[in-house]
Write a protein that holds these residues in place. Sequence first.
Motif, PDB file in Angstrom:
ATOM      1  N   TYR A  29       0.847  -1.187   0.000  1.00  0.00           N
ATOM      2  CA  TYR A  29       0.000   0.000   0.000  1.00  0.00           C
ATOM      3  C   TYR A  29       0.886   1.242   0.000  1.00  0.00           C
ATOM      4  O   TYR A  29       1.078   1.864   1.042  1.00  0.00           O
ATOM      5  N   PRO A  30       1.440   1.613  -1.165  1.00  0.00           N
ATOM      6  CA  PRO A  30       2.402   2.710  -1.213  1.00  0.00           C
ATOM      7  C   PRO A  30       1.820   4.075  -0.833  1.00  0.00           C
ATOM      8  O   PRO A  30       2.569   4.971  -0.450  1.00  0.00           O
ATOM      9  N   TRP A  31       0.512   4.242  -0.913  1.00  0.00           N
ATOM     10  CA  TRP A  31      -0.115   5.525  -0.592  1.00  0.00           C
ATOM     11  C   TRP A  31      -0.716   5.534   0.809  1.00  0.00           C
ATOM     12  O   TRP A  31      -1.283   6.528   1.233  1.00  0.00           O
ATOM     13  N   GLY A  32      -0.601   4.431   1.543  1.00  0.00           N
ATOM     14  CA  GLY A  32      -1.175   4.342   2.879  1.00  0.00           C
ATOM     15  C   GLY A  32      -2.533   3.652   2.840  1.00  0.00           C
ATOM     16  O   GLY A  32      -3.064   3.354   1.782  1.00  0.00           O
ATOM     17  N   GLN A  33      -3.056   3.370   4.021  1.00  0.00           N
ATOM     18  CA  GLN A  33      -4.363   2.721   4.140  1.00  0.00           C
ATOM     19  C   GLN A  33      -5.258   3.537   5.052  1.00  0.00           C
ATOM     20  O   GLN A  33      -5.064   3.480   6.266  1.00  0.00           O
ATOM     21  N   PRO A  34      -6.179   4.274   4.582  1.00  0.00           N
ATOM     22  CA  PRO A  34      -6.503   4.503   3.172  1.00  0.00           C
ATOM     23  C   PRO A  34      -5.591   5.569   2.571  1.00  0.00           C
ATOM     24  O   PRO A  34      -4.967   6.348   3.293  1.00  0.00           O
ATOM     25  N   PRO A  35      -5.519   5.632   1.230  1.00  0.00           N
ATOM     26  CA  PRO A  35      -4.759   6.687   0.587  1.00  0.00           C
ATOM     27  C   PRO A  35      -5.544   7.996   0.641  1.00  0.00           C
ATOM     28  O   PRO A  35      -6.725   8.002   0.974  1.00  0.00           O
ATOM     29  N   ILE A  53       0.173  10.522  -0.290  1.00  0.00           N
ATOM     30  CA  ILE A  53       0.327   9.543   0.780  1.00  0.00           C
ATOM     31  C   ILE A  53      -0.525   9.947   1.973  1.00  0.00           C
ATOM     32  O   ILE A  53      -0.880  11.111   2.138  1.00  0.00           O
ATOM     33  N   ASN A  54      -0.841   8.964   2.782  1.00  0.00           N
ATOM     34  CA  ASN A  54      -1.570   9.192   4.033  1.00  0.00           C
ATOM     35  C   ASN A  54      -0.763   8.565   5.155  1.00  0.00           C
ATOM     36  O   ASN A  54      -0.495   7.374   5.106  1.00  0.00           O
ATOM     37  N   PRO A  55      -0.341   9.361   6.134  1.00  0.00           N
ATOM     38  CA  PRO A  55      -0.684  10.772   6.328  1.00  0.00           C
ATOM     39  C   PRO A  55       0.097  11.666   5.372  1.00  0.00           C
ATOM     40  O   PRO A  55       1.202  11.333   4.949  1.00  0.00           O
ATOM     41  N   ALA A  56      -0.518  12.806   5.072  1.00  0.00           N
ATOM     42  CA  ALA A  56       0.118  13.767   4.179  1.00  0.00           C
ATOM     43  C   ALA A  56       1.370  14.349   4.831  1.00  0.00           C
ATOM     44  O   ALA A  56       1.504  14.353   6.061  1.00  0.00           O
ATOM     45  N   LEU A  57       2.284  14.835   4.005  1.00  0.00           N
ATOM     46  CA  LEU A  57       3.484  15.492   4.526  1.00  0.00           C
ATOM     47  C   LEU A  57       3.078  16.766   5.262  1.00  0.00           C
ATOM     48  O   LEU A  57       2.056  17.376   4.948  1.00  0.00           O
ATOM     49  N   PRO A  58       3.887  17.195   6.226  1.00  0.00           N
ATOM     50  CA  PRO A  58       3.570  18.457   6.913  1.00  0.00           C
ATOM     51  C   PRO A  58       3.682  19.631   5.947  1.00  0.00           C
ATOM     52  O   PRO A  58       4.394  19.570   4.944  1.00  0.00           O
ATOM     53  N   ASN A  59       2.979  20.692   6.277  1.00  0.00           N
ATOM     54  CA  ASN A  59       3.045  21.907   5.454  1.00  0.00           C
ATOM     55  C   ASN A  59       4.458  22.472   5.446  1.00  0.00           C
ATOM     56  O   ASN A  59       5.196  22.348   6.428  1.00  0.00           O
ATOM     57  N   ILE A  60       4.793  23.097   4.344  1.00  0.00           N
ATOM     58  CA  ILE A  60       6.091  23.757   4.221  1.00  0.00           C
ATOM     59  C   ILE A  60       5.926  25.180   4.736  1.00  0.00           C
ATOM     60  O   ILE A  60       4.931  25.838   4.430  1.00  0.00           O
ATOM     61  N   PRO A  61       6.870  25.670   5.519  1.00  0.00           N
ATOM     62  CA  PRO A  61       6.736  27.029   6.068  1.00  0.00           C
ATOM     63  C   PRO A  61       6.520  28.063   4.961  1.00  0.00           C
ATOM     64  O   PRO A  61       7.118  27.961   3.882  1.00  0.00           O
ATOM     65  N   ASN A  62       5.664  29.027   5.222  1.00  0.00           N
ATOM     66  CA  ASN A  62       5.401  30.044   4.200  1.00  0.00           C
ATOM     67  C   ASN A  62       6.569  31.015   4.032  1.00  0.00           C
ATOM     68  O   ASN A  62       6.481  31.942   3.243  1.00  0.00           O
ATOM     69  N   THR A  63       7.652  30.774   4.739  1.00  0.00           N
ATOM     70  CA  THR A  63       8.856  31.597   4.571  1.00  0.00           C
ATOM     71  C   THR A  63       9.711  31.110   3.404  1.00  0.00           C
ATOM     72  O   THR A  63      10.653  31.774   3.007  1.00  0.00           O
ATOM     73  N   VAL A  64       9.382  29.935   2.850  1.00  0.00           N
ATOM     74  CA  VAL A  64      10.145  29.393   1.726  1.00  0.00           C
ATOM     75  C   VAL A  64       9.804  30.182   0.461  1.00  0.00           C
ATOM     76  O   VAL A  64       8.636  30.361   0.129  1.00  0.00           O
ATOM     77  N   ASN A  65      10.825  30.637  -0.242  1.00  0.00           N
ATOM     78  CA  ASN A  65      10.635  31.359  -1.490  1.00  0.00           C
ATOM     79  C   ASN A  65      10.616  30.343  -2.632  1.00  0.00           C
ATOM     80  O   ASN A  65      11.664  29.911  -3.111  1.00  0.00           O
ATOM     81  N   TRP A  66       9.414  29.957  -3.084  1.00  0.00           N
ATOM     82  CA  TRP A  66       9.271  28.926  -4.114  1.00  0.00           C
ATOM     83  C   TRP A  66       9.842  29.331  -5.454  1.00  0.00           C
ATOM     84  O   TRP A  66      10.092  28.487  -6.305  1.00  0.00           O
ATOM     85  N   TRP A  67      10.081  30.597  -5.664  1.00  0.00           N
ATOM     86  CA  TRP A  67      10.609  31.046  -6.947  1.00  0.00           C
ATOM     87  C   TRP A  67      12.123  30.915  -7.013  1.00  0.00           C
ATOM     88  O   TRP A  67      12.707  31.035  -8.082  1.00  0.00           O
ATOM     89  N   ASP A  68      12.776  30.652  -5.887  1.00  0.00           N
ATOM     90  CA  ASP A  68      14.230  30.507  -5.861  1.00  0.00           C
ATOM     91  C   ASP A  68      14.590  29.035  -6.067  1.00  0.00           C
ATOM     92  O   ASP A  68      14.823  28.299  -5.123  1.00  0.00           O
ATOM     93  N   ASN A  84       5.842  11.992  -2.957  1.00  0.00           N
ATOM     94  CA  ASN A  84       4.701  11.609  -2.127  1.00  0.00           C
ATOM     95  C   ASN A  84       3.351  12.070  -2.656  1.00  0.00           C
ATOM     96  O   ASN A  84       2.347  12.021  -1.940  1.00  0.00           O
ATOM     97  N   CYS A  85       3.311  12.495  -3.905  1.00  0.00           N
ATOM     98  CA  CYS A  85       2.068  12.971  -4.498  1.00  0.00           C
ATOM     99  C   CYS A  85       2.120  12.679  -5.996  1.00  0.00           C
ATOM    100  O   CYS A  85       3.196  12.697  -6.596  1.00  0.00           O
ATOM    101  N   TYR A  86       0.966  12.383  -6.583  1.00  0.00           N
ATOM    102  CA  TYR A  86       0.922  12.106  -8.013  1.00  0.00           C
ATOM    103  C   TYR A  86      -0.342  12.698  -8.604  1.00  0.00           C
ATOM    104  O   TYR A  86      -1.400  12.673  -7.970  1.00  0.00           O
ATOM    105  N   ALA A  87      -0.249  13.235  -9.801  1.00  0.00           N
ATOM    106  CA  ALA A  87      -1.405  13.838 -10.452  1.00  0.00           C
ATOM    107  C   ALA A  87      -1.320  13.638 -11.961  1.00  0.00           C
ATOM    108  O   ALA A  87      -0.226  13.633 -12.535  1.00  0.00           O
ATOM    109  N   TYR A  88      -2.503  13.450 -12.572  1.00  0.00           N
ATOM    110  CA  TYR A  88      -2.584  13.424 -14.026  1.00  0.00           C
ATOM    111  C   TYR A  88      -3.981  13.818 -14.474  1.00  0.00           C
ATOM    112  O   TYR A  88      -4.914  13.856 -13.673  1.00  0.00           O
ATOM    113  N   PHE A  89      -4.116  14.149 -15.769  1.00  0.00           N
ATOM    114  CA  PHE A  89      -5.413  14.524 -16.315  1.00  0.00           C
ATOM    115  C   PHE A  89      -5.499  14.098 -17.769  1.00  0.00           C
ATOM    116  O   PHE A  89      -4.491  13.815 -18.411  1.00  0.00           O
ATOM    117  N   GLY A  90      -6.721  14.024 -18.256  1.00  0.00           N
ATOM    118  CA  GLY A  90      -6.961  13.665 -19.649  1.00  0.00           C
ATOM    119  C   GLY A  90      -8.439  13.449 -19.880  1.00  0.00           C
ATOM    120  O   GLY A  90      -9.279  14.042 -19.197  1.00  0.00           O
TER     121      GLY A  90
END
Length: 123
Positions: A29-35, A53-68, A84-90
Amino acid sequence: MSDETIVGCWQMVEAWNINDPSKPEQKTYPWGQPPLGYWVYDPAGNASVLISINPALPNIPNTVNWWDMTSDSVNSAMVASFDNCYAYFGTYTVDYATGVVTVNVVADVLRAYTGTAQPRPFK
């Protein structure tokens, strides 16, 4: 056509990997039980999937500059998120008789499913 429809937002309740169907003890169960995850199917035939994944990762501090993108803290946070996260669309098709929905993937986070058909059983 029956009254059945898959249109809507569906919460994942189980996600497992198995190498040999005759050996169910080897389920992982790579995503946890339940995912944590949602599958969204709209009436126009579009689909999007987001799994974490479950449990989800902790939040990242809002002091992180994502543009750097040269920052080690940004890089390590992004790697952890991608691991720890996956997404797709179609677009999607449904075979109600066999209980299989197939997403024809336009794009995905890691480019592993892009341009492929991803059939999944459902109940």
